[in-house]
Motif scaffolding. Structure first.
Motif, PDB file in Angstrom:
ATOM      1  N   THR A  58       0.833  -1.202   0.000  1.00 38.85           N
ATOM      2  CA  THR A  58       0.000   0.000   0.000  1.00 38.85           C
ATOM      3  C   THR A  58       0.869   1.253   0.000  1.00 38.85           C
ATOM      4  N   THR A  61       2.271   1.808  -3.322  1.00 37.42           N
ATOM      5  CA  THR A  61       1.256   2.399  -4.195  1.00 37.42           C
ATOM      6  C   THR A  61       1.139   3.891  -3.957  1.00 37.42           C
ATOM      7  N   ARG A  62       1.156   4.320  -2.695  1.00 39.14           N
ATOM      8  CA  ARG A  62       1.091   5.751  -2.390  1.00 39.14           C
ATOM      9  C   ARG A  62       2.263   6.489  -3.033  1.00 39.14           C
ATOM     10  N   MET A  64       3.950   5.511  -5.578  1.00 44.31           N
ATOM     11  CA  MET A  64       3.804   5.390  -7.021  1.00 44.31           C
ATOM     12  C   MET A  64       2.872   6.457  -7.586  1.00 44.31           C
ATOM     13  N   THR A  65       1.804   6.725  -6.860  1.00 44.46           N
ATOM     14  CA  THR A  65       0.831   7.711  -7.325  1.00 44.46           C
ATOM     15  C   THR A  65       1.193   9.125  -6.920  1.00 44.46           C
ATOM     16  N   GLY A  72      -3.676  10.190  -5.204  1.00 43.48           N
ATOM     17  CA  GLY A  72      -2.930   9.845  -6.406  1.00 43.48           C
ATOM     18  C   GLY A  72      -3.134  10.835  -7.519  1.00 43.48           C
ATOM     19  N   VAL A  93       4.457   1.858 -12.858  1.00 42.37           N
ATOM     20  CA  VAL A  93       4.397   0.703 -11.966  1.00 42.37           C
ATOM     21  C   VAL A  93       5.733  -0.036 -11.991  1.00 42.37           C
ATOM     22  N   PHE A 107       4.445  -6.942  -4.181  1.00 39.76           N
ATOM     23  CA  PHE A 107       3.233  -6.324  -4.701  1.00 39.76           C
ATOM     24  C   PHE A 107       2.205  -7.358  -5.134  1.00 39.76           C
ATOM     25  N   MET A 112      -4.614  -4.072  -0.603  1.00 43.77           N
ATOM     26  CA  MET A 112      -4.443  -2.691  -0.165  1.00 43.77           C
ATOM     27  C   MET A 112      -5.119  -2.490   1.197  1.00 43.77           C
ATOM     28  N   ALA A 118      -4.891   3.787  -4.579  1.00 45.84           N
ATOM     29  CA  ALA A 118      -4.737   3.849  -6.035  1.00 45.84           C
ATOM     30  C   ALA A 118      -5.967   4.433  -6.717  1.00 45.84           C
ATOM     31  N   TYR A 147      -1.686  -4.220 -16.468  1.00 46.36           N
ATOM     32  CA  TYR A 147      -1.110  -4.168 -15.121  1.00 46.36           C
ATOM     33  C   TYR A 147      -0.512  -5.515 -14.720  1.00 46.36           C
TER      34      TYR A 147
END
Length: 226
Positions: A58, A61-62, A64-65, A72, A93, A107, A112, A118, A147
């Protein structure tokens, strides 16, 4: 009794330690030692390693965005075509996951812990695709396919180059010359295919993405292909 460490400290430490020891070597005991606390202190925040991995994914992901709050940003260029947005989303990604040792494995299959982590990026991509003529179902499947291809490639890529940022380090098991020597006489095309797949991994990834985008385009109505 209240732990003097918080969840974010544990996760940040776990992600840093991951690059040193890999997924198999990552333990709650090892993280506790890094934080200079007793292992039970971590159980205030995570009941087991899987819960920790979920939070690590998670947090990845945060990052990443680009939003600590999880909203995001768009998955790709705001003013580009749906193709560009989908391609850049997958590239993002891959870049993020390659920054962590075994990032693809961490991942893959995790859940999440923050449903909004996301959501902003996904919503922006769905908006782009539906405005281009996709149904929501087709848009979701397009992203799902691209993805999962991306995460799968990262897992394979990190088995070849296990150390983040050090492409010169290659697992000896992926010695193409040795593979070709073993297979070449009986299976010459299979031997050569290995070099195409595992030689230039960047090129292989981009080629695969283009194949996927081409397949998505082929399934659209003519007026929505733009």
């Amino acid at each position: 009794m209240v732990s003097r460490i918080d969840r974010k400290q544990v996760v940040d430490t776990a992600l840093r330690l991951l690059n040193e020891v890999g997924l198999d070597g990552l333990t709650l005991r090892g993280i506790a030692k890094e934080l200079n606390v007793q292992a039970p202190a971590l159980y205030w925040h995570f009941k087991n390693k899987q819960e920790l991995l979920d939070e690590m994914a998670t947090e990845m992901t945060r990052r990443m965005t680009g939003s600590p709050e999880g909203g995001g940003s768009a998955a790709g260029p705001d003013d580009g075509t749906w193709q560009e947005m989908l391609l850049e989303g997958c590239r993002r990604v891959r870049r993020e996951l390659l920054g962590y040792r075994d990032g693809g494995k961490v991942f893959s299959g995790t859940r999440m812990t923050d449903g909004t982590a996301a959501a902003g990026a996904l919503d922006a991509l769905m908006t782009c695709l539906t405005e281009a003529g996709f149904t929501l179902e087709a848009a979701a499947r397009a992203w799902w396919t691209a993805y999962n291809f991306t995460v799968g490639v990262v897992i394979e890529e990190q088995s070849v180059h296990p150390v983040p940022g050090q492409r010169e380090i290659r697992d000896p098991a992926y010695d193409q010359s040795e593979r070709e020597r073993q297979l070449g006489r009986e299976f010459p095309l299979a031997a050569q295919a290995g070099r195409a797949m595992f030689g230039d991994l960047e090129r292989s990834f981009e080629a695969g993405l283009r194949i996927i985008v081409g397949g998505i385009e082929a399934g659209l109505e003519p007026e929505a292909r733009g």
